[in-house]
Design an enzyme around this catalytic site. Structure first.
Site, PDB file in Angstrom:
ATOM      1  N   LEU A   9      10.328  -5.680  19.499  1.00 28.52           N
ATOM      2  CA  LEU A   9      11.608  -6.260  19.095  1.00 28.52           C
ATOM      3  C   LEU A   9      11.827  -6.015  17.606  1.00 28.52           C
ATOM      4  CD1 LEU A   9      11.410  -9.660  21.015  1.00 28.52           C
ATOM      5  CD2 LEU A   9      12.357  -7.478  21.788  1.00 28.52           C
ATOM      6  N   GLY A  12      16.411  -7.616  14.569  1.00 34.22           N
ATOM      7  CA  GLY A  12      16.871  -8.697  13.698  1.00 34.22           C
ATOM      8  C   GLY A  12      17.341  -8.202  12.340  1.00 34.22           C
ATOM      9  N   LYS A  23      14.650  -5.284   7.883  1.00 29.44           N
ATOM     10  CA  LYS A  23      13.478  -6.152   7.746  1.00 29.44           C
ATOM     11  C   LYS A  23      12.174  -5.487   8.160  1.00 29.44           C
ATOM     12  CE  LYS A  23      12.513  -9.715  10.495  1.00 29.44           C
ATOM     13  NZ  LYS A  23      12.367 -11.077  11.056  1.00 29.44           N
ATOM     14  N   HIS A 363      -8.257  16.352 -25.478  1.00 30.52           N
ATOM     15  CA  HIS A 363      -7.459  15.199 -25.864  1.00 30.52           C
ATOM     16  C   HIS A 363      -6.084  15.614 -26.365  1.00 30.52           C
ATOM     17  CE1 HIS A 363     -11.003  15.637 -28.790  1.00 30.52           C
ATOM     18  NE2 HIS A 363     -10.125  16.571 -29.113  1.00 30.52           N
ATOM     19  N   ASN A 377     -11.575  26.525 -23.486  1.00 29.51           N
ATOM     20  CA  ASN A 377     -11.522  25.341 -24.334  1.00 29.51           C
ATOM     21  C   ASN A 377     -10.098  25.172 -24.842  1.00 29.51           C
ATOM     22  OD1 ASN A 377     -13.179  23.227 -26.016  1.00 29.51           O
ATOM     23  ND2 ASN A 377     -11.709  24.162 -27.422  1.00 29.51           N
ATOM     24  N   ALA A 423      -5.987  28.086 -34.409  1.00 27.63           N
ATOM     25  CA  ALA A 423      -5.392  26.758 -34.494  1.00 27.63           C
ATOM     26  C   ALA A 423      -4.025  26.813 -35.165  1.00 27.63           C
ATOM     27  CB  ALA A 423      -6.318  25.822 -35.268  1.00 27.63           C
TER      28      ALA A 423
END
Length: 462
Positions: A9, A12, A23, A363, A377, A423
Site C-alpha cells: 500500500l 497515501g 511519502k 599538499h 612528484n 618551480a
C-alpha cells in the site's frame, strides 16, 4: 508449495510529512521506505507483487520499475478500497496474499515468513500481524474474546473506552487466502467515523462467516514502526542505522563510535577496517580490508580497495587503489582514480583525473581533467588549469616527472616522461622527453633599493 502474492500500500499522500516528496519515497539510510519494504517482500519469493499507487504514482513507478506491477487508487477511500484496486491482477490466483504498508521500512522478510507459517499452521483465512505497543494511541486495536480468539480490529477513532485501553495493536500487515480476500472486500462498507472502506472490516466479515482468523504477535514492536512524519522518519533511521552498524561490526569492522557513524544500506566494508567517529558512508560504496577511515570523512558512491588510509577527507564517485592514502582535508571529486601506493596529502582536490601508481601530490594542489603517469612528484601549490571560460581541457603527464611547487599546468598540454618542471613555472606548451621546462620571468636584483621603500623610514623596520 503455496503460491504467494504481495500487495504494498503506497497511495497515501503523507500530509503529515509536510513535503513535496511522495511519502513512501522518503529515504531511510539511503533508500526510499517503499524500496526497503519491497526488498524484504522479494526475499519471500512472491509470484506477483502489486503496489497500490495514488498521489505521485509516476515517481514510485519510475523508482521501482518492473520489480512490481501497479494498481491506481485515484481516490483515497481507505485501505480496503486500496487493496480492492489489485483485484484485476490477483483475483483468480490461488494461494495467499500478504498486505503491507509502504511506509514500514523496518519490517523484515523473517517476520513475513513467520506470519506465513503461522497462517498455515492455524488453517486461517486471514492472519493479522500484531504487536504490543508501549503507547497504542493512533493504532487499530486487536479485540479478542475471553479465550483469546480474535473477534475484530477497531480503529482508533471508533474505539470505546475499554477498547482504547487495549495495547495489542494492528501493525497493518496481513496474510489472507487470496480469493477469500477479494470476495470479502466487496462486502466492506464505509459506515464508520472516517467514512472509509477499512481493510480491517474483512476480519469481522470472515468471523461472521465462521472462517478462522488468526493473529501472530511479533516480539519486536519497533520493527512494525510506521512512518507518518519527520519524527518517525528519524526514529526509523536510528533503528536502521543500528542494524546496519551492528552487522558490519559482527563481520569484523571496527566502529570506534557506532552512534556517530552513518552507513547507508548497501555499503560494503571488508574486515579489519577501522572507522573513526563522525564518518559518513553513502550510496554504492565499497571499502576493502585493513583500511582506516578517519574522523569526519565522507565517502559517497566510491570504491576503496585494501590497505588504504583516509584522513578527514571527502570522496565522491572515485576509486582509490590498494595502498594509497589521502588527507587530511582533501577532496576526490567524481571520476578521480588514485593508483596503487599514491599519496594525496592535505588540502588537495582531484577531479576527473587518473593518478598513476606511486605518484605523490603532497599538499595544496588541484588536479582536474588530467592523466598523470607513475612515480611523479607534484609540488606544493601546483594547479592544473583546465577551464578556459567556455570548455574544459585535458592535460597528460608522463611517468617519472617532477613538477616544482607553485607551477601551473595550462591544458591542453602534453608533458612527456622523465621531465622536470621548474618551480613557479606556467606551462602552456608541450614538454618533450627528458627536458626541463622553465616558464617564468628571470629574477632581477636591484642593489640598495631598500632605502627607497617607505618602510625604510619606519623605526620599527630599522
Amino acid at each position: 508449495m503455496v503460491n504467494k502474492n504481495a500487495i504494498i500500500l503506497a497511495a497515501g499522500k503523507g500530509t503529515r510529512m509536510k513535503s513535496k516528496l511522495y511519502k513512501v519515497l522518503h529515504e531511510v539510510c539511503g533508500r526510499p521506505m517503499v524500496d526497503h519494504v519491497l526488498t524484504e517482500v522479494e526475499k519471500t519469493e512472491p509470484a506477483t507483487v502489486v503496489t497500490i499507487v495514488g498521489h505521485g504514482a509516476e515517481k514510485v513507478k519510475d523508482y521501482l520499475g518492473d520489480r512490481s506491477q501497479y494498481a491506481l487508487q485515484a481516490e483515497q477511500l481507505g485501505t480496503g478500497h486500496a487493496v480492492l484496486q489489485a483485484e484485476d491482477l490477483l483475483k483468480d490466483q490461488d494461494g495467499i496474499t500478504i498486505v503491507v504498508s509502504g511506509d514500514t521500512p523496518l519490517l523484515t522478510a523473517g517476520t513475513f515468513e513467520k506470519l506465513f507459517a503461522y497462517h498455515h499452521d492455524k488453517g486461517a483465512k486471514a492472519t493479522i500481524l500484531t504487536a504490543t505497543a508501549p503507547d497504542p494511541t493512533g493504532y487499530g486495536r486487536i479485540i479478542r474474546n475471553d479465550i483469546g480468539i480474535v473477534e475484530k480490529i477497531v480503529e482508533q477513532k471508533d474505539t470505546n473506552d475499554k477498547e482504547a485501553a487495549v495495547n495489542e495493536i494492528n501493525t497493518g500487515v496481513y496474510c489472507f487466502d487470496n480469493k477469500t480476500l477479494f470476495q470479502a472486500l466487496h462486502e466492506v462498507t464505509n459506515e464508520n467515523a472516517q467514512g472509509e472502506y477499512y481493510l480491517t472490516d474483512v476480519v469481522e466479515i470472515l468471523k461472521k462467516k465462521g472462517e478462522i482468523v488468526a493473529a501472530y504477535k511479533m516480539p519486536n514492536f519497533e520493527e512494525s514502526m510506521g512512518v507518518n512524519d519527520r519524527v518517525a522518519l528519524s526514529q526509523a533511521t536510528k533503528v536502521m542505522r543500528q542494524r546496519i552498524n551492528t552487522a558490519h561490526m559482527r563481520n569484523g569492522v571496527t566502529l570506534i563510535d557506532p552512534e556517530s557513524t552513518y552507513i547507508e544500506v548497501g555499503v560494503k566494508i571488508g574486515n579489519d577496517t577501522i572507522i573513526e567517529p563522525n564518518v559518513v558512508l553513502k550510496g554504492n560504496t565499497t571499502i576493502g580490508s585493513d583500511c582506516f577511515v578517519g574522523a569526519g570523512s565522507t565517502i559517497i558512491d566510491s570504491t576503496i580497495e585494501d590497505n588504504i588510509q583516509i584522513t578527514s577527507s571527502t570522496i565522491e564517485s572515485a576509486i582509490m587503489h590498494t595502498g594509497s592514502n589521502i588527507g587530511p582535508n582533501s577532496h576526490l571529486r567524481p571520476n578521480a582514480e588514485i593508483g596503487v601506493d599514491v599519496h594525496v596529502g592535505n588540502f588537495c582536490e582531484v577531479k576527473n583525473a587518473k593518478i598513476g601508481d606511486r605518484t605523490k601530490i603532497g599538499h595544496l594542489s588541484y588536479v582536474g581533467d588530467a592523466t598523470l603517469g607513475t612515480d611523479i612528484n607534484v609540488g606544493c601549490g601546483v594547479v592544473f588549469v583546465n577551464y578556459d571560460g567556455v570548455a574544459k581541457h585535458h592535460a597528460n603527464v608522463g611517468s617519472h616527472v617532477f613538477i616544482g611547487s607553485n607551477s601551473n599546468i595550462v591544458a591542453p598540454v602534453e608533458i612527456a616522461d622523465h621531465t622536470f618542471i621548474a618551480a613557479g613555472s606556467t606551462i602552456t606548451d608541450d614538454v618533450p622527453e627528458k627536458a626541463m621546462a622553465i616558464a617564468r620571468a628571470r629574477q632581477t636584483n636591484k642593489e640598495n633599493y631598500w632605502a627607497k621603500l617607505p618602510v625604510a623610514k619606519d623605526e620599527e623596520w630599522q
